[in-house]
Design a protein around this motif. Structure first.
Motif, short mmCIF file in Angstrom:
data_model
loop_
_atom_site.label_atom_id
_atom_site.label_comp_id
_atom_site.label_asym_id
_atom_site.label_seq_id
_atom_site.Cartn_x
_atom_site.Cartn_y
_atom_site.Cartn_z
N GLY A 1 55.22 57.28 37.43
CA GLY A 1 54.67 57.58 36.11
C GLY A 1 55.50 56.93 35.02
O GLY A 1 56.72 57.08 35.00
N HIS A 2 54.87 56.19 34.12
CA HIS A 2 55.62 55.49 33.08
C HIS A 2 56.15 56.46 32.04
O HIS A 2 55.43 57.33 31.55
CB HIS A 2 54.74 54.44 32.40
CG HIS A 2 55.51 53.41 31.64
ND1 HIS A 2 55.98 53.62 30.36
CD2 HIS A 2 55.93 52.16 31.99
CE1 HIS A 2 56.64 52.55 29.95
NE2 HIS A 2 56.62 51.65 30.91
N TRP A 3 57.42 56.29 31.68
CA TRP A 3 58.09 57.21 30.76
C TRP A 3 57.43 57.25 29.38
O TRP A 3 57.41 58.30 28.72
CB TRP A 3 59.56 56.82 30.61
CG TRP A 3 59.79 55.42 30.13
CD1 TRP A 3 59.98 54.30 30.89
CD2 TRP A 3 59.81 54.97 28.76
NE1 TRP A 3 60.13 53.19 30.09
CE2 TRP A 3 60.03 53.58 28.78
CE3 TRP A 3 59.68 55.63 27.54
CZ2 TRP A 3 60.10 52.82 27.61
CZ3 TRP A 3 59.74 54.88 26.36
CH2 TRP A 3 59.96 53.49 26.42
N ALA A 4 56.87 56.13 28.91
CA ALA A 4 56.28 56.10 27.57
C ALA A 4 55.04 56.98 27.50
O ALA A 4 54.82 57.70 26.51
CB ALA A 4 55.94 54.67 27.18
N TRP A 5 54.21 56.93 28.54
CA TRP A 5 53.04 57.81 28.59
C TRP A 5 53.46 59.27 28.68
O TRP A 5 52.87 60.15 28.04
CB TRP A 5 52.15 57.45 29.77
CG TRP A 5 51.14 56.38 29.49
CD1 TRP A 5 51.06 55.13 30.06
CD2 TRP A 5 50.05 56.45 28.56
NE1 TRP A 5 50.01 54.43 29.53
CE2 TRP A 5 49.37 55.21 28.62
CE3 TRP A 5 49.59 57.43 27.69
CZ2 TRP A 5 48.24 54.94 27.84
CZ3 TRP A 5 48.46 57.16 26.91
CH2 TRP A 5 47.80 55.94 26.98
N THR A 6 54.48 59.55 29.48
CA THR A 6 54.96 60.93 29.62
C THR A 6 55.43 61.47 28.27
O THR A 6 55.08 62.59 27.87
CB THR A 6 56.10 61.01 30.64
OG1 THR A 6 55.64 60.56 31.92
CG2 THR A 6 56.61 62.43 30.77
#
Length: 332
Positions: free
Chosen positions: A35-40
Motif C-alpha cells: 500500500g502506497h504511503w501517500a494514499w494511506t
C-alpha cells in the motif's frame, strides 16, 4: 477539583491511545503489503472529514463550525494541515523504513516535546515546565527505549531505521505544536466548540494537504486497492474519529493546567504497548524479551506517578525565575 479533573483526563487520554495504536499496526500492515504511503496518509484524513461532517450535520453542529472557521480560515488551514496532514505524512512514510513498534515508540517523544514547547506557545502559567512532569516523561522514554532495544535485531538496515527515527521525531514536535496552537486560538477567540467540532475543524483545515498527498499517490501508483481502502477506513474510524475525539476531550478537561496537559500527552505512551500486542497477534512479531517487559513496567509506572497529586515545582523562563528569586528573599 482540578486534580480530580486531571485524573479523569488521564483516563480518557489512555483510552484514546488504545484506539490510536491502530494507526501504527495498520500502517505496518499496508507498508508490508504494497500500500502506497501517500494514499494511506491522504485517505485517512479525507475519510475522517467525511465521517465527522456527517455526524456533525446530524447533530446540527456543522454549520456553526464552518461559520467559526470562515472567520479565521488561515489558522485552521495552517495548524490543521500540520496536525492531520504533515504529521500523519511523516508517520505514514516512516512505516516504510521501520516496524510499527519503532514508529509508536519514537513518537512518544511528543510527551517531552509538548512540555518543551510550552514556553514558546503560552504567555500564562501554562508556559512553565513542571520539573516533576518532565522527569516522569523522561522515565517513560527510558521505558520506551528499553522496549525498542529489545527489538533491535530486526529486518531493517541501520540507515532505514535512522530515516524512520528522524521522520517520527519531526512528527513528535509538530503534533503537540499544532494541537496546542489551535486549542489556544479557539480559546483566545472565545469559540464554544465541542471536542468533535475541534477534531472536525482540524481535519477540514488539512484538506489542501490531503489532496496533495492523494494526487502524488495517484501519479505514483494509480488508484488504491480495495485492501488499502478497507485498512485506511479502519484507521480513520478507530484512530481518527474515536481516538482523536477522546484525546481532544481529555486535553480540553486539563486545558487550564500545564502539568495536566503534560499528563494527558503522556498517556500516548500506552500506544506502544497496544502496538506491540497488535503486531504480535496480527503480524506475527516476537513478544519483547525481559528488556521490553521492563520498559512496559516503567511506562505504566510513569503514568501512575503522573496521576498521583503532588506539589508542582516548575522551571520558568529567566524573567520569571528572577522574579521568583526576589520574592523568596522578601523583596517586593
Amino acid at each position: 477539583m482540578q486534580k480530580k479533573d486531571n485524573l479523569k483526563a488521564i483516563a480518557i487520554g489512555s483510552l484514546a491511545s488504545v484506539f490510536f495504536s491502530s494507526t501504527y499496526i495498520m500502517n505496518s500492515f499496508l507498508a508490508s503489503n504494497g500500500g502506497h504511503w501517500a494514499w494511506t496518509a491522504g485517505l485517512r484524513s479525507f475519510l475522517l472529514v467525511l465521517m465527522l461532517a456527517v455526524m456533525l450535520q446530524f447533530k446540527g453542529q456543522l454549520t456553526p463550525l464552518l461559520r467559526v472557521m470562515r472567520q479565521q480560515l488561515r489558522a485552521w488551514v495552517l495548524w490543521g494541515g500540520i496536525a492531520f496532514g504533515v504529521t500523519y505524512f511523516f508517520l505514514t512514510y516512516a512505516a516504510s523504513f521501520g516496524p510499527g513498534w519503532l514508529v509508536a515508540g519514537v513518537f512518544q517523544f511528543t510527551i517531552v516535546a509538548g512540555i518543551l514547547l510550552a514556553p514558546f506557545i503560552y504567555a500564562d502559567e501554562r508556559a512553565r515546565i513542571p520539573v516533576r512532569a518532565l522527569l516522569l516523561s523522561l522515565l517513560i522514554l527510558v521505558g520506551i527505549a528499553l522496549m525498542q532495544w529489545s527489538q533491535k535485531d530486526g529486518a531493517y538496515s541501520g540507515n532505514q531505521l535512522l530515516i524512520c527515527v528522524v521522520l517520527v521525531l519531526l512528527a513528535a514536535f509538530l503534533w503537540p505544536l499544532a494541537n496546542r496552537k489551535l486549542m489556544l486560538h479557539v480559546e483566545e477567540q472565545g469559540y464554544q466548540l465541542s471536542a468533535m467540532q475541534r477534531v472536525a475543524g482540524t481535519a477540514i483545515g488539512s484538506i489542501p494537504v490531503q489532496f496533495l498527498l492523494m494526487g502524488y499517490g495517484y501519479f505514483q501508483v494509480g488508484l488504491p486497492g480495495q485492501q488499502q481502502l478497507v485498512s485506511v477506513l479502519v484507521i480513520a474510524v478507530s484512530s481518527g474519529v474515536i481516538g482523536c475525539i477522546l484525546f481532544f476531550k481529555a486535553m480540553h478537561i486539563a486545558r487550564a493546567d500545564g502539568a495536566g496537559l503534560a499528563a494527558v500527552e503522556a498517556t500516548q505512551s500506552v500506544e506502544i504497548l497496544m502496538t506491540v500486542i497488535g503486531e504480535v497477534l496480527l503480524l506475527g512479531i516476537a513478544w519483547p524479551n525481559w528488556l521490553g517487559n521492563t520498559g512496559m513496567f516503567l511506562i505504566m509506572g510513569g503514568l501512575v506517578l503522573y496521576s498521583m497529586p503532588a506539589r508542582q515545582i516548575a522551571w520558568r523562563p529567566y524573567r520569571k525565575r528572577k522574579k521568583l528569586a526576589l520574592l523568596r528573599k522578601g523583596i517586593r
